[in-house]
Design an enzyme around this catalytic site. Structure first.
Site, PDB file in Angstrom:
ATOM      1  N   GLU A 140    -139.923  30.538  12.124  1.00 25.37           N
ATOM      2  CA  GLU A 140    -140.686  31.610  11.512  1.00 25.37           C
ATOM      3  C   GLU A 140    -142.080  31.774  12.115  1.00 25.37           C
ATOM      4  O   GLU A 140    -143.095  31.595  11.446  1.00 25.37           O
ATOM      5  CB  GLU A 140    -140.744  31.403   9.996  1.00 25.37           C
ATOM      6  CG  GLU A 140    -139.350  31.521   9.424  1.00 25.37           C
ATOM      7  CD  GLU A 140    -139.278  31.424   7.910  1.00 25.37           C
ATOM      8  OE1 GLU A 140    -139.960  30.558   7.341  1.00 25.37           O
ATOM      9  OE2 GLU A 140    -138.531  32.194   7.305  1.00 25.37           O
ATOM     10  N   GLU A 180    -130.147  28.279   8.481  1.00 17.79           N
ATOM     11  CA  GLU A 180    -130.415  27.949   7.077  1.00 17.79           C
ATOM     12  C   GLU A 180    -129.468  28.789   6.232  1.00 17.79           C
ATOM     13  O   GLU A 180    -129.319  29.985   6.462  1.00 17.79           O
ATOM     14  CB  GLU A 180    -131.861  28.285   6.689  1.00 17.79           C
ATOM     15  CG  GLU A 180    -132.879  27.423   7.401  1.00 17.79           C
ATOM     16  CD  GLU A 180    -134.331  27.769   7.035  1.00 17.79           C
ATOM     17  OE1 GLU A 180    -134.584  28.286   5.939  1.00 17.79           O
ATOM     18  OE2 GLU A 180    -135.192  27.516   7.899  1.00 17.79           O
TER      19      GLU A 180
END
Ligand code: GAL
Length: 953
Positions: A415, A485
């Protein structure tokens, strides 16, 4: 006019990675060169700002006698100095890169040490820091040797010329905030300190510098090729393979390959003129071929977890035993892969992954997520001034970890948006190590990466990707897919992982995923049990979003881990019972079934009546066989099942003989129908109604006792203490039912009594259950009947009005006074199960206590339901369900559970509250991902269900 010109702490806000450190190099666990651990108790002084103190403390002779002490490795905020801060992605300081606040907790650490008497007298030595958060400046014996950033990366300094036999003064100034903090915005606690080992390493003349072990495997020939490139020439020996070659020379010999399932390591030695370094060599080849990630010629399916380093008292300062526990727990729960979210772990963890066998996605210490709040403006990864820091981080990871066979993929970070800096990292890594793949989820078009990776994509989208109908760039469409994820394990859940696994196993392109995440980062707290965000008075925080693991903070497996273990079993055991055989499929990627033994057992009404061993052929990976079961025992009555289990045939490195790896269960004869229980007439006398063993209040029709068992508050119940997944994350665009349920008032339903009717054969109580303010309601009829011994309750529910939301639960609840233990039931167990988390729920006879039925989610919420219950006995009451039901019992009300923030808010009362549910809404994963799939919705629809009550004889 400005007064603030050059400051001695300018390095703190400098975008550069630091100065003075040696180039990064391979990490090795040991060698014959001397080393001295500098872990232990250090003197410590905390200042509020980076420049509150001068550097006098670094001078030999400085008297730190009145300083505090801290343990190194450790975080000072977990040792009584200041407090931890938890934010998900928001920077807990103004965003103005690379500037950081003036309030910058700064810990001066001081340690005086002598060299051991046998420390070699030649002068080479290196001082190594394995991890310091977030920026450190180091002095040895008064000399400033440099400063560095990159919290979870190693830094070494040449210090031989500064060492003295005794009284060496090592001074380390650690700043909580630095320019580096902008690159370390991972979703976790901000925990400053020297949190990994500090070691002094003797560096002999002619000692090993950097080296790169290239050990590949050719699956077509069964041969491995070894070549060790070394900065310092030497020889490489591997006795078991008769290898004795010069560094830089390659040799090819027959070998057993390394895989996560068969982690064969060969002991070797790299010997240079001055040093001997033990090697543990695993031969394996990772390639991208036919659009798939292949190891040793075969595609792999990642059954992974995201692992942050966590210990409830020590934070990210993990000891070896805790790391080993993580690996053992993973292996024992069928997990085969770890993403080291979101930074390179302590190096010893990778040694364990090599040894026990886990595929590793090694992720760099890089996240700049907070810039999303300003549309990624000024994101360091797209600003050339920061590129040296990014490349430094990439190099420190790759150089340190490149000799681990377990590491199959390098990940650039997490991220961090997109930008030239990331491209530069990917290019550098590809150039340095072509033997592994590069991952970065944020690179949605896979410009720089070798695998298409996403997080929290819903099932439907994953299926589209599996079918290659997802579009995207041409390059991306050729690449394999992983979910780096998924399955957000916050609180109760994650739901729907079995449905993901079915997709992974149906489409080649889907190469599995990594559950978010391994362990709850709860901090042990004297009053709160485990603390989470906000418990330390942080001005910004993200609450219990930090408790989203498959393990509770104390490493007890949560039901989510038990579910995951079942969902990813490496052996599939299926049968229809009637056919007299069972289908066994070896779902490993590499290993055959020789490590496993198989057992059958036969259950009547959940109790095993016979068992034995089952001989199963040694199937190769991917093969299946139909295996005959023995003749079933003669049974005249009752519900019967076969259970077939696969267990370890003998002790292994990670599990004892008999450890259960996989199981399957299938019915032979179905459930015996629950008797109707009718024929007795209700009798009204003295303001009470009696009906068989039941006693009721004549005015309200409320049940007050079954035989000698007092019952209170029996009524329809639709509310559950919302789970984190019910509540959903605030950014979710789909409906968040926890929120809608509360808005609609499902937690404050009113029960209007419409009629109490005595008939010949039944007592009927008519009610309407509805929330204030709205027109929706549930017309609810309780119809009681009895055969004189047992009391039957048939509940019929008819929704009225326009129901636009599903129900949290649908069933009845009631209170029992006094102790209700033990609790026994025939149904799903031993642990909790909800509609989309029920894979691991096994039919059987189970016994527990009310306290043990609770699942200790760090933030209290709905938990502990047992599914498919045929009958249960609690507090002297026996309940049979028609159909089967979810069974829950607790020593507090749902309202109390709902209001609690921590487990310590829950105090047991005198009443045990029992819920018998006809249905529960699915769990899903909406605390970060998608909600429950439609098939797990509990829709507001007409429903009928019944229970048969009697006193336990
Ligand atoms: C992801 C992120 C993780 C964690 C998770 C939610 O977006 O990569 O670090 O924040 O969401 O728990």
């Amino acid at each position: 006019m400005s007064f603030r010109t050059h400051s001695p702490v300018d390095y703190v806000e400098d975008v550069s990675p630091g100065s003075g450190a040696l180039p990064p190099r391979a990490r090795y666990a040991s060698s014959d060169a001397a080393s001295l651990s500098l872990n232990g108790s250090w003197r410590f002084r905390l200042s509020a700002t980076a420049d509150a103190e001068d550097d006098a403390f670094a001078e030999p002779g400085y008297d730190a006698g009145d300083w505090a002490e801290v343990s190194v490795p450790g975080h000072w905020v977990l040792q009584g100095h200041g407090s931890p801060i938890y934010t998900n992605h928001l920077y807990p300081f103004p965003v103005d890169p690379p500037r950081v606040p003036t309030e910058n907790p700064t810990g001066d650490h001081l340690r005086v040490f002598d060299l051991p008497s046998d420390w070699p007298s030649d002068s080479g030595a290196v001082l190594r820091f394995d991890g310091v958060e977030s920026c450190a400046r180091v002095w040895l014996n008064g000399t400033d040797i440099g400063e560095f950033k990159g919290s979870r990366l190693p830094h070494e300094f040449a210090v031989g010329h500064l060492l003295k036999p005794a009284g060496n003064v090592l001074a380390v100034r650690v700043h909580q905030w630095s320019a580096g903090s902008y690159l370390e915005d991972q979703d976790q606690w901000w925990l400053p300190g020297i949190f990994r080992d500090v070691t002094l390493l003797h560096r002999p003349a002619g000692g090993v510098l950097d080296f790169f072990v290239h050990a590949s495997y050719d699956h077509t020939t069964g041969e491995g090729t070894l070549k060790v490139d070394s900065d310092v020439d030497g020889r490489v020996t591997v006795p078991a393979l008769d290898i004795d070659v010069a560094t830089g020379e390659s040799v090819t010999v027959p070998v057993e390959p390394w895989t996560a399932e068969t982690p064969t390591l060969y002991d070797g030695v790299l010997a240079t003129e001055g040093e001997r370094v033990p090697l543990r060599i695993g031969f394996r080849t990772v390639v991208l071929e036919d659009g798939l990630i292949k190891v040793n010629g075969r595609p792999v399916l990642f059954k992974g977890v995201n692992r942050h380093e966590w210990h409830p008292e020590k934070g990210r300062a993990l000891d070896l035993e805790t790391m080993r526990e993580d690996v053992l727990l993973m292996k024992r729960h069928n997990i085969n892969a770890v993403r080291t979210s979101h930074y390179p772990p302590h190096p010893a963890f990778l040694d364990l992954c090599d040894e026990y066998g886990l595929w590793v996605v090694d992720e760099c210490d890089l996240e700049t997520h907070g810039f999303v709040e300003q549309a990624w403006r000024d994101n360091p990864v797209d600003d050339d001034r920061w590129t040296p820091a990014l490349l430094d981080r990439a190099a420190r990871m790759v150089e340190r970890d490149k000799n681990h066979p377990s590491v199959v993929i390098w990940s650039l970070g997490n991220e961090a948006g997109t930008g030239r800096g990331l491209t530069a990292m990917a290019e550098w890594i590809h150039g340095r190590d072509s033997s592994r793949l590069v991952h970065y989820e944020g690179d949605i078009n896979c410009r720089d990466t070798d695998v298409y990776s996403r997080m929290y994509a819903g099932h439907a989208e994953v299926e589209q990707i599996g079918r290659r109908l997802d579009g995207g760039t041409h390059k991306r469409r050729e690449l394999p897919f992983i979910l780096c994820e998924y399955g957000h394990a916050m609180g109760n859940g994650p739901g729907g992982i079995a449905d993901y696994q079915r997709l992974f196993e149906s489409y080649d392109r889907l190469q599995g995923g990594f559950i978010w995440e391994w362990i709850d980062h709860g901090i042990k707290h004297p009053e709160l049990g485990y603390a989470y965000g906000g418990d330390f008075g942080e001005e910004l925080h993200d609450g219990n979003f930090v408790c989203d693991g498959l393990l509770f903070p104390d490493r007890e497996p949560s039901p989510g881990l038990v579910e995951y273990k079942k969902v990813i079993e490496p052996v599939r055991i299926e049968g229809d019972g009637d056919g007299g055989s069972v289908r066994i499929r070896n779902a490993h990627d590499f290993a055959d079934l020789s490590a496993l033994a198989f057992e059958w057992s036969f259950q009547v009404d959940g109790e095993t009546v016979e068992s034995g061993s089952l001989s199963v052929p040694v199937l190769a990976a991917g093969e299946s066989a139909e295996v005959k079961l023995p003749e079933p025992p003669e049974v005249r009555r009752g519900e019967t099942h076969w259970t077939v289990r696969a267990v370890l045939a003998s002790d292994t490195a990670w599990g004892a003989k008999g450890h259960q790896v996989a199981w399957g269960q299938f019915p032979v004869t179905g459930r015996v129908p629950v008797p109707a229980a009718a024929g007795t007439a209700p009798v009204l006398a003295d303001g009470r109604i009696t009906l068989g063993p039941g006693t009721f209040d004549a005015r309200t029709g409320a049940l007050t006792a079954v035989g000698g068992v007092d019952v209170t508050g029996l009524r329809l119940d639709v509310w559950r203490a919302t789970t984190d997944n019910d509540d959903g994350a605030e950014w979710q665009t789909d409906l968040r039912y926890g929120f809608m349920w509360r808005k609609l008032g499902l937690h404050r339903m009113r029960h209007r009594l419409d009629a109490v009717e005595l008939g010949d054969g039944a007592l009927t109580v008519q009610t309407r259950v509805a929330p204030a303010a709205w027109e929706v309601g549930l017309a609810t009829v309780y119809r009681w009947s009895s055969d004189g011994e047992r009391l039957r309750l048939a509940v019929s529910v008819t929704p009225e009005g326009d129901w636009t939301v599903p129900l949290p639960r649908l069933g009845i609840r009631f209170g029992l006074s006094g102790a209700a233990d033990p609790v026994t039931w025939f149904g799903g167990g031993p642990g909790e199960a909800y509609p989309d988390t029920r894979s691991a729920s096994r039919l059987g006879r189970w016994e527990s206590t009310v306290d043990a039925l609770q699942t200790p989610y760090v933030r209290p919420q709905e938990n502990g339901a047992r599914a498919d219950v045929r009958w249960a006995e609690i507090g002297g009451l026996r309940v049979e369900g028609d159909p089967e039901f979810f069974f829950t019992a607790r020593r507090w009300t749902t309202e109390q559970l709902d209001a609690a923030r921590h487990r310590t808010d829950l105090t047991p009362g005198d009443t045990v509250w029992v819920n018998l549910d006809h249905g529960q809404h699915g769990i899903g994963s909406q605390s970060c991902g998608p909600g429950p799939l439609p098939q797990y919705f509990l829709r507001a629809e007409p429903a009928e269900f019944s229970f048969l009550f009697s006193e336990v004889s």
